[in-house]
Design a protein around this motif. Structure first.
Motif: not given
Length: 322
Positions: A110-130
């Motif tokens: 609905s907002h095709p002009g949005t510059d969006l990069d969706v990634v997957t870190l593939k880690v179980n520990d949420p503190h790595v994402a933090v």
């Protein structure tokens, strides 16, 4: 070292296919293959093995991946330093077929002009994402720290939206004909969720769910992927699993699987975003506004304890400090 080769390696590792990486990078699959082959020659190791579904990381590839991400992030930060605000909004999701990715895709359509990069870190520990949010490698991550006392002061955790659960069964299952199900009707049935990683937010979620409603949640066996799980459900008269209502699953027509909503109460998996405590990416505000526009769940919805303690409406997520 060719940084575009490293970038190609990272995207191929995250997406599992050279073609998908090429599509995202705007080059040909041959170009991605050549870049990675050159990188392997320089490093003198093999980074990938080919499979029927694409490519998988070797042990050397797994060891190289976090460092490669740091190289790519460093290059991106260098570019951003001379072109402020130029980098796409980068959000980490658990998988590209999860409700998180589906809702982001709906927003982007609905907002095709949005510059969006969706990634997957593939880690179980949420503190790595933090840590990745703290370092600026990503702008937000769909992860939950269930103990708020362990959340660093320079990041915030905001409620995004809740994902209602459905029971997924094959045509021979005793509950297959039901249009809706209440939690008590699930008692005694084997709910198979293979590969639950101990200590993760979803492990805690299923523990509380099973205790609250006296359910039989079976995490036995390794997780061989959605296709194997769906095949098992199609052939079984006694195995079921739980999926998010917005999660995307694809199976052959002859599987005849059934997705059955759970009601009275609705069972909801709460989704939170980890974001910087100050100066978040300017594109985040519109995304969280979109979360606030999603249909509200019934007042009787069940959520795990950490979500009940900190639950706010999705609209509150829009109040991101600049």
């Amino acid at each position: 070292m060719d940084t575009e080769a490293v970038r190609s390696f990272v995207r191929a590792a995250e997406l599992g296919q050279f073609q998908h990486a090429a599509d995202e990078l705007g080059v040909t699959q041959q170009a991605v293959s050549k870049r990675i082959a050159a990188l392997e020659r320089e490093l003198e190791v093999r980074l990938f093995t080919r499979t029927a579904r694409g490519v998988e990381l070797t042990l050397d590839g797994q060891a190289f991946l976090p460092h490669a991400r740091s190289i790519v992030a460093g290059v991106d930060r260098a570019v951003t330093a001379i072109r402020p605000g130029s980098r796409a909004l980068r959000i980490d999701v658990l998988g590209l077929r999860t409700a998180q990715a589906v809702v982001l895709h709906d927003y982007w359509r609905s907002h095709p002009g949005t510059d969006l990069d969706v990634v997957t870190l593939k880690v179980n520990d949420p503190h790595v994402a933090v840590a990745a949010v703290q370092a600026g490698d990503i702008d937000a991550s769909f992860r939950t720290i269930t103990d708020p006392a362990r959340l660093p002061r320079d990041v915030r955790m905001i409620h995004a939206f809740d994902s209602p659960l459905e029971l997924l069964v094959g045509p021979g299952h005793p509950l297959a004909a039901a249009r809706t199900l209440t939690p008590p009707r699930l008692r005694g049935h084997r709910i198979w969720v293979p590969g639950i990683a101990p200590g993760t937010e979803w492990a805690k979620f299923y523990d509380q769910l099973a205790t609250e409603f006296d359910l039989r949640v079976d995490a036995a066996g390794p997780n061989f992927g959605n296709e194997v799980l769906l095949d098992a459900l199609a052939d079984s008269a006694d195995v079921a699993t739980l999926v998010g209502a917005r999660d995307r699953y694809i199976w052959p027509a002859n599987h005849d699987l059934r997705r059955i909503p759970i009601v009275r109460p609705t069972l909801a998996y709460p989704l939170f975003l980890i974001i910087p405590g100050t100066n978040p990416h300017p594109g985040l505000r519109a995304i969280t506004d979109h979360f606030g526009s999603l249909p509200a769940l019934p007042e009787t919805t069940w959520r795990p304890s950490w979500a009940r303690a900190s639950h706010r409406s999705a609209g509150d997520a829009a109040h991101i400090r600049r």
